[in-house]
Scaffold this motif. Structure first.
Motif: not given
Length: 275
Positions: A168-187, A252-258
């Protein structure tokens, strides 16, 4: 038995359901076909049954800690796959052309298939083992089954809520939220792997840095959600905190560099088109 079954099944289902909801939202964001999802569920379910049937042999391996070490291997593998998946999500978002996007999508689908299959295998095997323990129990199955269904229902409902919030989020915010959640799950995966290695005496046991059970009990619904999303531990040691922080920072660093690299590619392409 009803309450015990709810807590145990909820814990196992919620971990897999949150990862599934995030990756399904990612598929919606990138308009991917769901073939990878059905393949992963089938492979993971089959693997969970094999794992459960062979539990005795697996547990006896490596001096009696085979189950812990296999689960550690699965957790670390999922963490590494999530690094790939999150990076490819950013790459697909900034893909310079259709061919590049299609190429990356194939790799992304394969990575998501493997990650979900491993997650379903691990969590599904725990459920299979738990339910199998009652085959010869004199206690009635009604409480166990009712609690299991209730726990599974709560877990999948929370996963569905996460999915609809993300799509339900705008595409850009959905990308940010998805990356943030994946980072937390990975940790959380790394934190759980660390806990298992301590249980197996492959890492040293240490005095806990703090005890937050009075604020959030691990057995509560909030504690279960935090465990599934963050690998929540009420009494973490310094080693656990260090490894968790390092794993989150690395992703997080990998995502920022990508993101930086893909934005440079897009900017260079725009300049060449203007010329």
């Amino acid at each position: 038995m009803l309450l015990t079954s709810v807590i145990i099944i909820l814990r196992e289902v919620l971990e897999a359901a949150l990862l599934l909801s995030i990756l399904l939202a990612m598929s919606h964001l990138l308009h991917l076909r769901l073939r990878w999802f059905y393949t992963a569920l089938a492979a993971g379910t089959a693997g969970a049954v094999v794992y459960g049937v062979q539990l005795a042999a697996i547990s006896d391996a490596f001096g009696g800690v085979g189950q812990e070490l296999l689960n550690v291997a699965l957790q670390i593998a999922i963490y590494l796959l999530l690094l790939v998946i999150a990076s490819l999500l950013v790459v697909n978002y900034y893909a310079a052309n259709y061919y590049a996007g299609e190429c990356y999508r194939g790799i992304l689908s394969a990575a998501m298939t493997t990650a979900v299959a491993m997650a379903v295998l691990r969590e599904g095997s725990e459920i299979f083992i738990y339910l199998s323990a009652f085959r010869y129990s004199p206690q009635p199955w009604s409480g166990v089954l009712a609690g299991s269904l209730l726990g599974a229902g709560i877990g999948f409902s929370i996963g569905a809520l996460f999915y609809y919030l993300l799509v339900g989020l705008p595409r850009r915010r959905a990308l940010l939220a998805t990356c943030a959640l994946l980072t937390l799950v990975a940790g959380g995966m790394v934190l759980q792997a660390t806990q298992l290695l301590i249980q197996a005496d492959w890492l040293p046991a240490q005095v806990p840095l703090w005890d937050s059970s009075a604020l959030v009990a691990e057995g509560s619904l909030t504690g279960q959600m935090m465990y599934a999303l963050l690998g929540y531990e009420a009494t973490p040691t310094s080693l656990q905190v260090i490894l968790y922080t390092a794993s989150v920072a690395a992703m997080a660093l990998l995502l920022l560099l990508t993101r930086y690299h893909q934005k440079k590619i897009r900017a260079a392409r725009d300049v060449s088109q203007v010329r």
